[in-house]
Design an enzyme around this catalytic site. Sequence first.
Site, PDB file in Angstrom:
ATOM      1  N   TYR A  11      70.314  18.970  75.784  1.00  0.00           N
ATOM      2  CA  TYR A  11      71.490  19.858  75.823  1.00  0.00           C
ATOM      3  C   TYR A  11      72.799  19.089  76.049  1.00  0.00           C
ATOM      4  O   TYR A  11      73.681  19.076  75.177  1.00  0.00           O
ATOM      5  CB  TYR A  11      71.257  20.919  76.912  1.00  0.00           C
ATOM      6  CG  TYR A  11      72.466  21.737  77.264  1.00  0.00           C
ATOM      7  CD1 TYR A  11      73.240  22.348  76.283  1.00  0.00           C
ATOM      8  CD2 TYR A  11      72.837  21.914  78.603  1.00  0.00           C
ATOM      9  CE1 TYR A  11      74.355  23.114  76.621  1.00  0.00           C
ATOM     10  CE2 TYR A  11      73.934  22.676  78.947  1.00  0.00           C
ATOM     11  CZ  TYR A  11      74.693  23.268  77.957  1.00  0.00           C
ATOM     12  OH  TYR A  11      75.785  24.011  78.292  1.00  0.00           O
ATOM     13  N   TYR A 141      63.818  16.679  92.545  1.00  0.00           N
ATOM     14  CA  TYR A 141      64.710  16.371  91.410  1.00  0.00           C
ATOM     15  C   TYR A 141      65.922  15.589  91.931  1.00  0.00           C
ATOM     16  O   TYR A 141      66.232  14.488  91.447  1.00  0.00           O
ATOM     17  CB  TYR A 141      65.138  17.688  90.729  1.00  0.00           C
ATOM     18  CG  TYR A 141      66.330  17.540  89.831  1.00  0.00           C
ATOM     19  CD1 TYR A 141      66.286  16.703  88.717  1.00  0.00           C
ATOM     20  CD2 TYR A 141      67.521  18.235  90.103  1.00  0.00           C
ATOM     21  CE1 TYR A 141      67.402  16.558  87.899  1.00  0.00           C
ATOM     22  CE2 TYR A 141      68.626  18.095  89.285  1.00  0.00           C
ATOM     23  CZ  TYR A 141      68.563  17.247  88.185  1.00  0.00           C
ATOM     24  OH  TYR A 141      69.665  17.104  87.388  1.00  0.00           O
ATOM     25  N   LYS A 145      67.000  11.447  91.409  1.00  0.00           N
ATOM     26  CA  LYS A 145      68.304  11.015  90.879  1.00  0.00           C
ATOM     27  C   LYS A 145      69.024  10.125  91.900  1.00  0.00           C
ATOM     28  O   LYS A 145      69.642   9.124  91.548  1.00  0.00           O
ATOM     29  CB  LYS A 145      69.163  12.235  90.542  1.00  0.00           C
ATOM     30  CG  LYS A 145      68.640  13.039  89.357  1.00  0.00           C
ATOM     31  CD  LYS A 145      68.991  12.358  88.049  1.00  0.00           C
ATOM     32  CE  LYS A 145      68.552  13.156  86.852  1.00  0.00           C
ATOM     33  NZ  LYS A 145      68.993  12.607  85.578  1.00  0.00           N
ATOM     34  N   PHE A 165      78.002  19.179  88.273  1.00  0.00           N
ATOM     35  CA  PHE A 165      77.733  20.453  88.936  1.00  0.00           C
ATOM     36  C   PHE A 165      77.006  21.319  87.895  1.00  0.00           C
ATOM     37  O   PHE A 165      76.096  20.819  87.259  1.00  0.00           O
ATOM     38  CB  PHE A 165      79.020  21.000  89.569  1.00  0.00           C
ATOM     39  CG  PHE A 165      79.285  20.263  90.878  1.00  0.00           C
ATOM     40  CD1 PHE A 165      79.553  18.890  90.876  1.00  0.00           C
ATOM     41  CD2 PHE A 165      79.163  20.896  92.102  1.00  0.00           C
ATOM     42  CE1 PHE A 165      79.696  18.174  92.072  1.00  0.00           C
ATOM     43  CE2 PHE A 165      79.314  20.192  93.300  1.00  0.00           C
ATOM     44  CZ  PHE A 165      79.578  18.835  93.276  1.00  0.00           C
ATOM     45  N   LEU A 184      71.145  30.347  84.956  1.00  0.00           N
ATOM     46  CA  LEU A 184      71.722  31.695  85.061  1.00  0.00           C
ATOM     47  C   LEU A 184      72.406  32.169  83.773  1.00  0.00           C
ATOM     48  O   LEU A 184      72.081  33.249  83.266  1.00  0.00           O
ATOM     49  CB  LEU A 184      72.717  31.734  86.230  1.00  0.00           C
ATOM     50  CG  LEU A 184      73.361  33.091  86.468  1.00  0.00           C
ATOM     51  CD1 LEU A 184      72.327  34.114  86.909  1.00  0.00           C
ATOM     52  CD2 LEU A 184      74.491  32.989  87.496  1.00  0.00           C
ATOM     53  N   ARG A 275      65.827  32.420  96.135  1.00  0.00           N
ATOM     54  CA  ARG A 275      64.973  31.419  95.502  1.00  0.00           C
ATOM     55  C   ARG A 275      64.945  30.195  96.425  1.00  0.00           C
ATOM     56  O   ARG A 275      66.016  29.723  96.836  1.00  0.00           O
ATOM     57  CB  ARG A 275      65.592  31.043  94.140  1.00  0.00           C
ATOM     58  CG  ARG A 275      64.762  30.154  93.267  1.00  0.00           C
ATOM     59  CD  ARG A 275      65.386  29.981  91.880  1.00  0.00           C
ATOM     60  NE  ARG A 275      66.609  29.182  91.888  1.00  0.00           N
ATOM     61  CZ  ARG A 275      67.256  28.790  90.796  1.00  0.00           C
ATOM     62  NH1 ARG A 275      66.820  29.138  89.607  1.00  0.00           N
ATOM     63  NH2 ARG A 275      68.359  28.063  90.880  1.00  0.00           N
ATOM     64  N   ASP A 278      67.865  26.944  97.248  1.00  0.00           N
ATOM     65  CA  ASP A 278      69.221  27.214  96.748  1.00  0.00           C
ATOM     66  C   ASP A 278      70.249  27.153  97.875  1.00  0.00           C
ATOM     67  O   ASP A 278      70.264  28.013  98.747  1.00  0.00           O
ATOM     68  CB  ASP A 278      69.295  28.633  96.150  1.00  0.00           C
ATOM     69  CG  ASP A 278      68.977  28.678  94.680  1.00  0.00           C
ATOM     70  OD1 ASP A 278      68.999  27.611  94.031  1.00  0.00           O
ATOM     71  OD2 ASP A 278      68.721  29.777  94.172  1.00  0.00           O
TER      72      ASP A 278
HETATM   73  N1  UDP Z   1      70.100  32.601  89.548  1.00  0.00           N
HETATM   74  C1  UDP Z   1      69.797  33.957  89.638  1.00  0.00           C
HETATM   75  N2  UDP Z   1      68.958  34.470  88.699  1.00  0.00           N
HETATM   76  C2  UDP Z   1      68.414  33.738  87.675  1.00  0.00           C
HETATM   77  C3  UDP Z   1      68.742  32.364  87.598  1.00  0.00           C
HETATM   78  C4  UDP Z   1      69.594  31.820  88.564  1.00  0.00           C
HETATM   79  O1  UDP Z   1      70.246  34.648  90.540  1.00  0.00           O
HETATM   80  O2  UDP Z   1      67.647  34.268  86.870  1.00  0.00           O
HETATM   81  C5  UDP Z   1      71.009  32.017  90.555  1.00  0.00           C
HETATM   82  C6  UDP Z   1      70.407  30.845  91.309  1.00  0.00           C
HETATM   83  O3  UDP Z   1      69.689  31.319  92.430  1.00  0.00           O
HETATM   84  C7  UDP Z   1      71.656  30.031  91.674  1.00  0.00           C
HETATM   85  C8  UDP Z   1      72.623  30.308  90.527  1.00  0.00           C
HETATM   86  O4  UDP Z   1      72.126  31.481  89.875  1.00  0.00           O
HETATM   87  O5  UDP Z   1      72.234  30.535  92.855  1.00  0.00           O
HETATM   88  C9  UDP Z   1      72.665  29.173  89.515  1.00  0.00           C
HETATM   89  O6  UDP Z   1      71.319  28.855  89.186  1.00  0.00           O
HETATM   90  P1  UDP Z   1      70.941  27.878  87.998  1.00  0.00           P
HETATM   91  O7  UDP Z   1      69.451  27.829  87.929  1.00  0.00           O
HETATM   92  O8  UDP Z   1      71.676  28.268  86.764  1.00  0.00           O
HETATM   93  O9  UDP Z   1      71.532  26.472  88.431  1.00  0.00           O
HETATM   94  P2  UDP Z   1      71.285  25.598  89.778  1.00  0.00           P
HETATM   95  O10 UDP Z   1      72.483  25.872  90.659  1.00  0.00           O
HETATM   96  O11 UDP Z   1      69.987  25.978  90.387  1.00  0.00           O
HETATM   97  O12 UDP Z   1      71.291  24.197  89.258  1.00  0.00           O
END
Ligand code: UDP
Length: 318
Positions: A11, A141, A145, A165, A184, A275, A278
Amino acid sequence: MNVLVTGGAGYIGSHTVHELINQGFNVVVFDSLENGYKEFLPKTAKLFQGNLENKKDLEEVFSSNKIDAVIHFAGYALVGESMENPVKYFHNNLANGINLLKTMKKFNVNKIVFSSTCATYGIPEKLPLEESHPTNPVNYYGLSKKLFEQVLESSKINFIALRYFNAAGAAFGIGEIHNPETHLIPIVLEAALGKRDSIKIFGTDYPTKDGTCIRDYIHVLDLASAHILALKSLEEGKSGVYNLGTGKGTSVREVIDLCKEITGREIKVIEEERRPGDPAELVAFPLKAKTELNWEAKYNIRDIIKSAWDWHSKHKSI
Ligand code: UDP
């Protein structure tokens, strides 16, 4: 300048390859195609299908091309999977990266831009996050890194590690596909398209303005331009780690509301438990990249969602 781009069919990698070609660089992509798509590459990029695990593949690509610098994207990037299978992450993100460095040394290539992450910081002690913030990753992860950054620091190779980010958005007629998708913005847009019944909000009781997590979403085109500025800075002898973010946070609910507005579609939302792993808020302090790399994010969250929607609503499948 001839640049080898590992993971260049993924990506962020493929968007960067388009930008490199547009700016006149010669590009060789090294990708296993496990998570990459050759259809994402411009015709003028040379593709070498190989695996960083195989010394033979690496030596072949370095001996058959004159390489001046490397941009290293190849790696695994799913937080949840890294907790279930840490060794997979150490193997690819650390050991295979070391194979790459050894081959670079053998062929006297001494410049690398590395795709790192804000997951190296762990739970923020102070926001927005500066590069000097302690790095205590809370998932494997982020740890894989961080460890590779340390390998780079201890090597004699000139490096710039870019701590992204939340990458999002689309350009050049290509976009974001992960399998499975866990991010998300693509998930919300798939719900808008009817490819999913609903979207889940992971946690509504965080200590944030609306109870949902806050992230710093950064357009993939801004990331692509940062890699090119990083290459130029390496030429000037600069080295080190840099945050790539906008400095502005957006909550999960705000993302969903903007997606509803931009798509004009209804999106069914289900509130779920948090989740694991987070942090409530991750926002960059991007000043170091501005002053030292001359880089600044040009796009905001609205631009990001519009560009992602433009791509998601047109593309069927690959
Ligand atoms: N998130 C959510 N629902 C989803 C996927 C992600 O609420 O189906 C939330 C997730 O808990 C985080 C934010 O969206 O707070 C961004 O998540 P993503 O997986 O896109 O990126 P990350 O910050 O984990 O790298």
